[in-house]
Design a protein around this motif. Sequence first.
Motif, PDB file in Angstrom:
ATOM      1  N   ASP A 265      -1.786   4.804 -24.761  1.00 14.57           N
ATOM      2  CA  ASP A 265      -0.975   5.921 -24.273  1.00 14.57           C
ATOM      3  C   ASP A 265      -1.390   6.358 -22.876  1.00 14.57           C
ATOM      4  OD1 ASP A 265      -3.432   6.824 -24.967  1.00 14.57           O
ATOM      5  OD2 ASP A 265      -2.745   8.618 -26.006  1.00 14.57           O
ATOM      6  N   ALA A 266      -2.018   5.457 -22.109  1.00 19.02           N
ATOM      7  CA  ALA A 266      -2.486   5.806 -20.775  1.00 19.02           C
ATOM      8  C   ALA A 266      -1.301   5.913 -19.813  1.00 19.02           C
ATOM      9  CB  ALA A 266      -3.467   4.763 -20.272  1.00 19.02           C
ATOM     10  N   PRO A 267      -1.420   6.771 -18.799  1.00 16.77           N
ATOM     11  CA  PRO A 267      -0.351   6.902 -17.809  1.00 16.77           C
ATOM     12  C   PRO A 267      -0.191   5.619 -16.987  1.00 16.77           C
ATOM     13  CG  PRO A 267      -1.853   8.776 -17.744  1.00 16.77           C
ATOM     14  CD  PRO A 267      -2.494   7.739 -18.587  1.00 16.77           C
ATOM     15  N   LEU A 268       0.944   5.540 -16.305  1.00 18.61           N
ATOM     16  CA  LEU A 268       1.257   4.409 -15.444  1.00 18.61           C
ATOM     17  C   LEU A 268       1.493   4.909 -14.035  1.00 18.61           C
ATOM     18  CD1 LEU A 268       3.877   2.556 -17.699  1.00 18.61           C
ATOM     19  CD2 LEU A 268       1.473   1.981 -17.439  1.00 18.61           C
ATOM     20  N   LEU A 269       1.200   4.050 -13.074  1.00 17.58           N
ATOM     21  CA  LEU A 269       1.603   4.296 -11.699  1.00 17.58           C
ATOM     22  C   LEU A 269       2.949   3.599 -11.498  1.00 17.58           C
ATOM     23  CD1 LEU A 269       1.141   5.233  -8.781  1.00 17.58           C
ATOM     24  CD2 LEU A 269      -0.054   3.079  -8.380  1.00 17.58           C
ATOM     25  N   VAL A 270       3.972   4.382 -11.180  1.00 17.41           N
ATOM     26  CA  VAL A 270       5.329   3.858 -11.009  1.00 17.41           C
ATOM     27  C   VAL A 270       5.671   3.900  -9.529  1.00 17.41           C
ATOM     28  CG1 VAL A 270       7.762   4.180 -11.551  1.00 17.41           C
ATOM     29  CG2 VAL A 270       6.023   4.578 -13.298  1.00 17.41           C
ATOM     30  N   LEU A 271       6.036   2.755  -8.992  1.00 20.24           N
ATOM     31  CA  LEU A 271       6.486   2.654  -7.610  1.00 20.24           C
ATOM     32  C   LEU A 271       7.993   2.498  -7.597  1.00 20.24           C
ATOM     33  CD1 LEU A 271       3.826   0.243  -6.059  1.00 20.24           C
ATOM     34  CD2 LEU A 271       3.807   2.730  -6.125  1.00 20.24           C
ATOM     35  N   LEU A 272       8.690   3.315  -6.801  1.00 13.75           N
ATOM     36  CA  LEU A 272      10.132   3.230  -6.613  1.00 13.75           C
ATOM     37  C   LEU A 272      10.370   2.771  -5.184  1.00 13.75           C
ATOM     38  CD1 LEU A 272       9.491   5.792  -8.615  1.00 13.75           C
ATOM     39  CD2 LEU A 272      11.956   6.053  -8.544  1.00 13.75           C
ATOM     40  N   LEU A 273      10.865   1.541  -5.043  1.00 13.76           N
ATOM     41  CA  LEU A 273      10.969   0.912  -3.730  1.00 13.76           C
ATOM     42  C   LEU A 273      12.436   0.763  -3.359  1.00 13.76           C
ATOM     43  CD1 LEU A 273       8.375  -1.941  -4.350  1.00 13.76           C
ATOM     44  CD2 LEU A 273       7.947   0.330  -3.415  1.00 13.76           C
ATOM     45  N   ASP A 274      12.784   1.184  -2.128  1.00 13.05           N
ATOM     46  CA  ASP A 274      14.136   0.943  -1.628  1.00 13.05           C
ATOM     47  C   ASP A 274      14.351  -0.556  -1.509  1.00 13.05           C
ATOM     48  OD1 ASP A 274      14.548   3.620  -1.489  1.00 13.05           O
ATOM     49  OD2 ASP A 274      14.139   3.792   0.658  1.00 13.05           O
ATOM     50  N   ASP A 275      15.419  -1.061  -2.119  1.00 12.37           N
ATOM     51  CA  ASP A 275      15.694  -2.500  -2.102  1.00 12.37           C
ATOM     52  C   ASP A 275      16.285  -2.870  -0.746  1.00 12.37           C
ATOM     53  OD1 ASP A 275      17.396  -4.769  -4.409  1.00 12.37           O
ATOM     54  OD2 ASP A 275      16.133  -5.106  -2.662  1.00 12.37           O
ATOM     55  N   LEU A 276      15.419  -3.291   0.152  1.00 17.22           N
ATOM     56  CA  LEU A 276      15.864  -3.649   1.504  1.00 17.22           C
ATOM     57  C   LEU A 276      16.081  -5.137   1.649  1.00 17.22           C
ATOM     58  CD1 LEU A 276      13.440  -1.342   3.513  1.00 17.22           C
ATOM     59  CD2 LEU A 276      15.765  -0.852   2.739  1.00 17.22           C
ATOM     60  N   GLY A 277      16.121  -5.856   0.522  1.00 13.35           N
ATOM     61  CA  GLY A 277      16.319  -7.303   0.606  1.00 13.35           C
ATOM     62  C   GLY A 277      15.000  -8.029   0.566  1.00 13.35           C
ATOM     63  N   ALA A 278      14.989  -9.231   1.063  1.00 13.47           N
ATOM     64  CA  ALA A 278      13.808 -10.090   0.980  1.00 13.47           C
ATOM     65  C   ALA A 278      13.025 -10.084   2.269  1.00 13.47           C
ATOM     66  CB  ALA A 278      14.215 -11.509   0.619  1.00 13.47           C
ATOM     67  N   ALA A 279      12.880  -8.907   2.866  1.00  8.76           N
ATOM     68  CA  ALA A 279      12.071  -8.834   4.078  1.00  8.76           C
ATOM     69  C   ALA A 279      10.651  -9.244   3.760  1.00  8.76           C
ATOM     70  CB  ALA A 279      12.091  -7.408   4.629  1.00  8.76           C
ATOM     71  N   ALA A 280      10.134 -10.109   4.572  1.00  7.09           N
ATOM     72  CA  ALA A 280       8.829 -10.705   4.257  1.00  7.09           C
ATOM     73  C   ALA A 280       7.702  -9.829   4.752  1.00  7.09           C
ATOM     74  CB  ALA A 280       8.735 -12.087   4.903  1.00  7.09           C
ATOM     75  N   LEU A 281       6.610  -9.891   4.025  1.00 13.71           N
ATOM     76  CA  LEU A 281       5.372  -9.276   4.494  1.00 13.71           C
ATOM     77  C   LEU A 281       4.797 -10.115   5.626  1.00 13.71           C
ATOM     78  CD1 LEU A 281       3.612  -8.409   1.136  1.00 13.71           C
ATOM     79  CD2 LEU A 281       4.576  -6.778   2.740  1.00 13.71           C
ATOM     80  N   PRO A 282       4.358  -9.481   6.697  1.00  6.29           N
ATOM     81  CA  PRO A 282       3.802 -10.248   7.807  1.00  6.29           C
ATOM     82  C   PRO A 282       2.620 -11.089   7.338  1.00  6.29           C
ATOM     83  CG  PRO A 282       4.160  -7.953   8.427  1.00  6.29           C
ATOM     84  CD  PRO A 282       4.405  -8.041   6.965  1.00  6.29           C
ATOM     85  N   GLY A 283       2.764 -12.386   7.526  1.00  5.69           N
ATOM     86  CA  GLY A 283       1.655 -13.272   7.199  1.00  5.69           C
ATOM     87  C   GLY A 283       1.440 -13.467   5.720  1.00  5.69           C
ATOM     88  N   SER A 284       2.404 -13.036   4.874  1.00  2.00           N
ATOM     89  CA  SER A 284       2.191 -13.149   3.436  1.00  2.00           C
ATOM     90  C   SER A 284       3.112 -14.132   2.782  1.00  2.00           C
ATOM     91  CB  SER A 284       2.381 -11.765   2.781  1.00  2.00           C
ATOM     92  OG  SER A 284       3.723 -11.344   2.941  1.00  2.00           O
ATOM     93  N   GLY A 285       4.007 -14.745   3.509  1.00  2.00           N
ATOM     94  CA  GLY A 285       4.889 -15.720   2.912  1.00  2.00           C
ATOM     95  C   GLY A 285       6.061 -15.121   2.213  1.00  2.00           C
ATOM     96  N   GLY A 286       6.444 -13.891   2.513  1.00  2.00           N
ATOM     97  CA  GLY A 286       7.624 -13.317   1.926  1.00  2.00           C
ATOM     98  C   GLY A 286       7.386 -12.605   0.632  1.00  2.00           C
ATOM     99  N   ALA A 287       6.513 -11.645   0.599  1.00  2.00           N
ATOM    100  CA  ALA A 287       6.230 -10.920  -0.628  1.00  2.00           C
ATOM    101  C   ALA A 287       7.046  -9.663  -0.760  1.00  2.00           C
ATOM    102  CB  ALA A 287       4.746 -10.567  -0.693  1.00  2.00           C
TER     103      ALA A 287
END
Length: 799
Positions: A265-287
């Motif tokens: 019954d532990a809490p969760l960290l919930v991330l709500l991310l705007d869906d901006l498409g498949a913009a890649a992380l710099p140097g990460s291969g598209g994460a």
Amino acid sequence: MAPLPSRPAPTRIAALVAVLTAVAAGAIALGVARDWLIAGGFAAAGVVACGAAIAWRLLAPVAPPPVRSIDWHLARAIACTGEDPVAVTDRGGRLVCANDAFVALFPDLPTPPSLPLGETAIARMAEAARIAWRDGFARAEGVDGLYDVTLVRAGDEADMLVWRLARPDARGAFEALRRMVAGPIGDRLGRAGAMAALVAHDGTVIAADPGLTRRALGEGNGTLEGRDLAEFVTGDGRGMLRLAREGDRGPPLRFLEIPFLDAADAPLLVLLLDDLGAAALPGSGGAGPDHVRAFVGLMPFGMALVDRDGRFLQMNAAFIRAAGADAKALPVYPGDLVVREDKTAVADAIRRFAAGATHSADMAVRLKDFPEEPVALTIAGARGLGDAAVLLSLKNNSEETRLKREVAQATKMQAVGQLAGGVAHDFNNILTAILGHCDLMLMRHAPGDSDYDDIQQIRTNSNRAASLTRQLLAFSRQQTLRPQILQLPDVVSEVSTLLKRLMGETVRLDVSHGRGLGPVRADPGQMEQVVVNLAVNARDAMLSANPAGGGTLTIQTRAVAADEVRAMGNEILPVADYTALSVSDTGTGIPPDVLPKIFEPFFTTKETGKGTGLGLSTVYGIVKQSGGWIFADSRPGKGATFTIYLPVHAAGAAPARLPPPKPAPRATTPWGQGTILLVEDEDMVRAVAERALTRQGYSVLTAENGEAALELIEASPRPDILVSDVVMPMMDGPTMVRRVRERYPDLPVLFMSGYAEEQLRRSIDLDNVSFLPKPFSVQQLAEAVAAMQPAAPLPDRSG
């Protein structure tokens, strides 16, 4: 000072006034009317009037005592001295007081148990409150996965409940994350399009970043804490999730749930991310978008993102440190971090979660660079992060595990040491009887007799057994040491020639000494034994691995300052200045499963008949009894290093010790005279000692315990010497001697014991006392007693 006069009770005063009033009224009536009947009537009327006044005074209602008010300012000030949130409620369920920590955690001041922690948490706290009202105390642990709630019934009328919400250390990191989400970091994440919330397992919001609150409610419209997150999220009919307040005009959202605690019954960290498409992380291969990479980098935990093919997309700094990876040459696959046996299990788990598994799992894996200690790897499926399919969390608890192992080992060694000391004491009593009877038999046999050689062989083997018991006493830190102020390089120099002969031609000896070494206080002979034992063990390890090539034995001494000890972060070694002695070899090392057992007595890895298993245990006991610490460090294939830390000696008075018996002339033992009181609870030892002393010409009185000895003292003339065991049932030797000294203050005393002098020093704080350790021979006993005889004529024992 004279006592103050006591005041008569109010009822007595009233009665006295009534009598005086009646007498006065009667006297006045008698003087006016000159009639005794009228005077009596007036007196009776006065008594009735005073009686009525007294009755009214006694029956009048008494004003209630003033109600004591509670100083809630003082109570709140006391509660604020702690860091845990504290609140006080009355029997009507009203909040009457709360400290600053409670106000900071719940600004709206909700009344326990109705806190914004979810329905399950509220139900658990309500049940605890019912128990506290009934029993006076209750406790609910792990409420909402965050708090341990303690309730105490208090108040003059037991009508108050004190609520304390403690945050265990294990959840401190989660609490720090809660503050981050609700603080400036969460605000910056919201402006970047990454909103975060801590959500209870039933969907209730525990904390939300300001950006999510503004977008879900609008400016200045309250808080999300305590409300269901599902109320503010809606679907658009096309499988996309959006904030209900923004509707179709708002951007679609992707959800990511991250479990941080193991509880169901532990809490969760919930991330709500705007869906901006498949913009890649710099140097990460598209994460995914940049703000996700920034958020992962900010996490205080070791986190990494893995794509569907099982390749790393991103690792934050905490993950790299926990994995022991090289930041300049990062691994490609998670399996590259673990040992070969764990590669398949890790790859299968990542493949399973990348295929759509939504729960999380914990695995115990062993890192390739640290195979000795397993670490916890948490694997969870990731959604809405572009190419990222799996989220990894790594916690390297090797240091915590090492500390727990060292504490457990120290506790076990202490228990084994106490057992070894008791065994050595019992063996010393047995060996004293064996050696004594051998000596008595040798007095009746000359060399060349048929039995002489057999008796001599028994005596020789008994002495070998006595040597083993001395090693047991060394391990249990109960042997007698003769410490001196010395330099460790001098000790090493004394045994260097011996070590070169012991090492042989195939093992090279390398000795080096540091500068500025402080003096230490230790027994030089015992420290030489420590160096020799460690060197011989290292030689055997190297020759067993490479009989032809041998190896190198390195002995070093160096100064270790307190600042260096503090920087080491060793929880076992106290912060102080030390002189260190290290002995290293180039053998195959000590296996991890053997390393925790090496200091245990009788544990050996050598073949049967080639070792007693007491070498390292003796080293351990000598070092600990000298006030030092010893640590063993070894990796398979890279040799072993034993490091001894002895505290630098500060000038001061040395502890007192019992004086040894004065040496008697070695030529012949003088013929004894006088009376000896012998007190020994072991029948076999008492019999041997009595026969040995009688043969020397003494008159011997024997007692089996302290009580019997006191009875002999009362019934017999004064003895010349008292010979007593130290540890006896019912009354021990020192207690008995103190009682005897009340009658004969100058009576010489010789203590004998199978325990060591160091162990008995605390209880033997008497003057004119000598000590004879067991086992002893008949000759040693006779010499010790003869050394205590006064040079002057024996005192008159008639009184």
